[in-house]
Enzyme design. Structure first.
Site, PDB file in Angstrom:
ATOM      1  N   ARG A 169       0.834  -1.222   0.000  1.00  0.00           N
ATOM      2  CA  ARG A 169       0.000   0.000   0.000  1.00  0.00           C
ATOM      3  C   ARG A 169       0.858   1.258   0.000  1.00  0.00           C
ATOM      4  O   ARG A 169       0.485   2.262  -0.606  1.00  0.00           O
ATOM      5  CB  ARG A 169      -0.937   0.001   1.202  1.00  0.00           C
ATOM      6  CG  ARG A 169      -2.067  -0.983   0.987  1.00  0.00           C
ATOM      7  CD  ARG A 169      -3.124  -0.836   2.038  1.00  0.00           C
ATOM      8  NE  ARG A 169      -4.300  -1.587   1.660  1.00  0.00           N
ATOM      9  CZ  ARG A 169      -5.102  -2.198   2.509  1.00  0.00           C
ATOM     10  NH1 ARG A 169      -4.846  -2.151   3.807  1.00  0.00           N
ATOM     11  NH2 ARG A 169      -6.147  -2.851   2.076  1.00  0.00           N
ATOM     12  N   GLY A 213     -13.307  -3.266  -0.334  1.00  0.00           N
ATOM     13  CA  GLY A 213     -14.682  -2.839  -0.075  1.00  0.00           C
ATOM     14  C   GLY A 213     -15.139  -1.740  -1.010  1.00  0.00           C
ATOM     15  O   GLY A 213     -16.278  -1.731  -1.481  1.00  0.00           O
ATOM     16  N   LYS A 244     -19.734 -15.944   0.974  1.00  0.00           N
ATOM     17  CA  LYS A 244     -21.119 -15.647   1.350  1.00  0.00           C
ATOM     18  C   LYS A 244     -21.940 -14.906   0.301  1.00  0.00           C
ATOM     19  O   LYS A 244     -21.464 -13.962  -0.306  1.00  0.00           O
ATOM     20  CB  LYS A 244     -21.116 -14.815   2.624  1.00  0.00           C
ATOM     21  CG  LYS A 244     -20.613 -15.597   3.812  1.00  0.00           C
ATOM     22  CD  LYS A 244     -20.719 -14.749   5.046  1.00  0.00           C
ATOM     23  CE  LYS A 244     -20.445 -15.588   6.290  1.00  0.00           C
ATOM     24  NZ  LYS A 244     -20.439 -14.740   7.478  1.00  0.00           N
ATOM     25  N   GLY A 253     -10.937  -8.168  -1.825  1.00  0.00           N
ATOM     26  CA  GLY A 253      -9.907  -8.770  -0.980  1.00  0.00           C
ATOM     27  C   GLY A 253      -9.381 -10.131  -1.392  1.00  0.00           C
ATOM     28  O   GLY A 253      -8.222 -10.256  -1.803  1.00  0.00           O
TER      29      GLY A 253
HETATM   30  P1  AMP Z   1     -14.991 -13.624   0.220  1.00  0.00           P
HETATM   31  O1  AMP Z   1     -14.176 -12.873   1.247  1.00  0.00           O
HETATM   32  O2  AMP Z   1     -16.447 -13.542   0.431  1.00  0.00           O
HETATM   33  O3  AMP Z   1     -14.558 -13.338  -1.187  1.00  0.00           O
HETATM   34  O4  AMP Z   1     -14.684 -15.147   0.511  1.00  0.00           O
HETATM   35  C1  AMP Z   1     -13.410 -15.694   0.397  1.00  0.00           C
HETATM   36  C2  AMP Z   1     -13.349 -16.948   1.220  1.00  0.00           C
HETATM   37  O5  AMP Z   1     -14.333 -17.853   0.773  1.00  0.00           O
HETATM   38  C3  AMP Z   1     -12.024 -17.671   1.110  1.00  0.00           C
HETATM   39  O6  AMP Z   1     -11.389 -17.661   2.356  1.00  0.00           O
HETATM   40  C4  AMP Z   1     -12.413 -19.064   0.687  1.00  0.00           C
HETATM   41  O7  AMP Z   1     -11.698 -20.060   1.372  1.00  0.00           O
HETATM   42  C5  AMP Z   1     -13.875 -19.133   1.035  1.00  0.00           C
HETATM   43  N1  AMP Z   1     -14.601 -20.107   0.221  1.00  0.00           N
HETATM   44  C6  AMP Z   1     -14.669 -20.177  -1.114  1.00  0.00           C
HETATM   45  N2  AMP Z   1     -15.375 -21.217  -1.521  1.00  0.00           N
HETATM   46  C7  AMP Z   1     -15.783 -21.870  -0.404  1.00  0.00           C
HETATM   47  C8  AMP Z   1     -16.561 -23.046  -0.176  1.00  0.00           C
HETATM   48  N3  AMP Z   1     -17.040 -23.778  -1.190  1.00  0.00           N
HETATM   49  N4  AMP Z   1     -16.790 -23.396   1.107  1.00  0.00           N
HETATM   50  C9  AMP Z   1     -16.296 -22.670   2.123  1.00  0.00           C
HETATM   51  N5  AMP Z   1     -15.557 -21.549   1.965  1.00  0.00           N
HETATM   52  C10 AMP Z   1     -15.303 -21.153   0.718  1.00  0.00           C
END
Ligand code: AMP
Length: 396
Positions: free
Chosen positions: A34, A377, A198, A354
């Site tokens: 950064r 974000g 999520k 991220g």
């Molecule tokens: P995000 O911050 O919402 O982009 O989520 C990223 C995180 O989602 C990473 O740490 C991944 O390990 C997790 N992730 C991706 N696919 C899966 C899955 N099928 N089950 C559980 N965690 C997941």
């Protein structure tokens, strides 16, 4: 105003940077990315005869000053990177800080203490912003990472500078220019790849892409909430039960929207959340009890890759699986590979948010895509179609 339209000779530029870097137990900077990304702006102003006052937040201090969040720890690394002395003001406002900033000469650099030691910063407080504004003749916002916050140093402060005395920094301008290539001037076919854990954090970006993108490819843990909403068996896969209705609404909207929305037809399932788990390929809507989908499957990889390779504009946010585990990183890796191939063939690709940035760096594809965004974000909110206060404050 563009930074290149402003004369910085003998002027003090007050630059809002994003120096929210990670520190280890010894309070040493462990990743200076950064800091380095703000160099083009800092060096440009110094080379054009200006002095520079840098202000940032670091971490999440709760009640005033705390040594672990002091920007003092960045003085040494910053001086090394800039190859010049860096002065430090132990308080971002106050008599001593104003004395230091008012005595600056061309080429001098002053770093202010953490803005978030004052609660007023996050509240966007007018009188705090007015005090901060005293540090500079010109205000430059180069902190894209906090552009989605209406804070004193990112938004309110702009009111205390005339229009011709305020501008985006070079990093911020590049982030916006690249984001606009995706949203405003995208060449078709435009494919948005949305993954991650999520649905709740990605639903707004999916909704905003429904009538903009030609294809939306959904992967990662969030896919299983959609499969469950359609009545599928998802075993122990990650599901947000309170988002089933939202998922149904989006699925309904996919029937009439512009985009072709595609979920992963198969998954690589595991019998527990571990790299050493037993694994097998299964249809994503028929995951056996006790098993969980941790990556997209081989058929989905093929289908997604084909679409990606035929795209001219690509936006990627969120990994396809648990890429942190070697045995479940293949989907994410192959998608990164397909994006790299499309980019080599002339597509414009932007990776933002991220964990997809972490994934692309970890997998070594960061220099094979067109642009990697620094603003997690902020980039997400931009693609959700929201107004970023830090951007709006500087728009004429
Ligand atoms: P995000 O911050 O919402 O982009 O989520 C990223 C995180 O989602 C990473 O740490 C991944 O390990 C997790 N992730 C991706 N696919 C899966 C899955 N099928 N089950 C559980 N965690 C997941």
């Amino acid at each position: 105003m563009k930074i290149t339209d402003i004369d910085f000779e003998e002027e003090r530029a007050l630059i809002r940077v994003d120096f929210n870097v990670p520190l280890n137990d010894k309070l040493e900077v462990t990743d200076d990315t950064r800091i380095r990304r703000s160099l083009p702006t800092i060096n440009y102003i110094l080379a054009n005869g200006g002095a520079v006052v840098l202000m940032s937040h670091l971490g999440r201090p709760k009640n005033g000053p705390e040594d672990q969040f002091s920007l003092r720890h960045l003085v040494g690394p910053l001086a090394d990177i800039l190859n010049r002395d860096v002065q430090f003001a132990e308080n971002c406002i106050g008599e001593e800080a104003f004395r230091l900033s008012s005595n600056l000469l061309s080429g001098d650099v002053l770093l202010l203490e953490n803005l978030r030691f004052y609660k007023e910063e996050e509240k966007g407080d007018e009188s705090f912003a007015e005090k901060l504004a005293k540090h500079g003749d010109i205000y430059v916002n180069d902190a894209f990472g906090t552009a989605h916050r209406a804070h004193a140093s990112t938004a309110t402060i702009a009111n205390f500078f005339e229009k011709d005395k305020r501008c985006f920094g070079k990093l911020m301008a590049a982030e916006l220019e690249n984001a606009q290539k995706v949203i405003k001037n995208s060449e078709a076919p435009f494919t948005a790849i949305i993954g991650g854990a999520k649905v709740s954090t990605k639903i707004d970006i999916i909704k905003n892409m429904l009538d903009r993108a030609d294809n939306i490819l959904i992967g990662g843990g969030m896919a299983y909430t959609f499969f469950k909403a359609m009545g599928g068996n998802v075993g122990n896969s990650l599901v947000e039960d309170d988002k089933l209705e939202t998922a149904k609404e989006v699925l309904e909207a996919t029937k009439t929207c512009k985009a072709n929305v595609i979920l992963p037809i198969d998954s690589l399932a595991a019998d527990r959340f571990s790299n050493d788990a037993e694994q097998k390929s299964v249809p994503s809507d028929d995951i056996p009890a006790g098993w969980m989908g941790l990556d997209i499957g081989a058929k989905a990889i093929r289908e997604f890759s084909e679409i990606i390779k035929n795209s001219k504009t690509i936006l990627w946010n969120g990994p396809m699986g648990v890429f942190e585990m070697d045995n479940f990183k293949i989907g994410t890796e192959d998608i990164a590979h397909a994006i790299a191939e499309a980019t080599a063939n002339g597509a414009f690709s932007l990776v933002g948010g991220g964990d997809s940035v972490a994934a692309i760096n970890q997998l070594g594809y960061d220099d094979k895509v067109s642009y990697v965004s620094t603003g997690g974000g902020a980039m997400l909110e931009y693609f959700e179609g929201k107004t970023l206060p830090g951007v709006a404050a500087l728009e004429d």
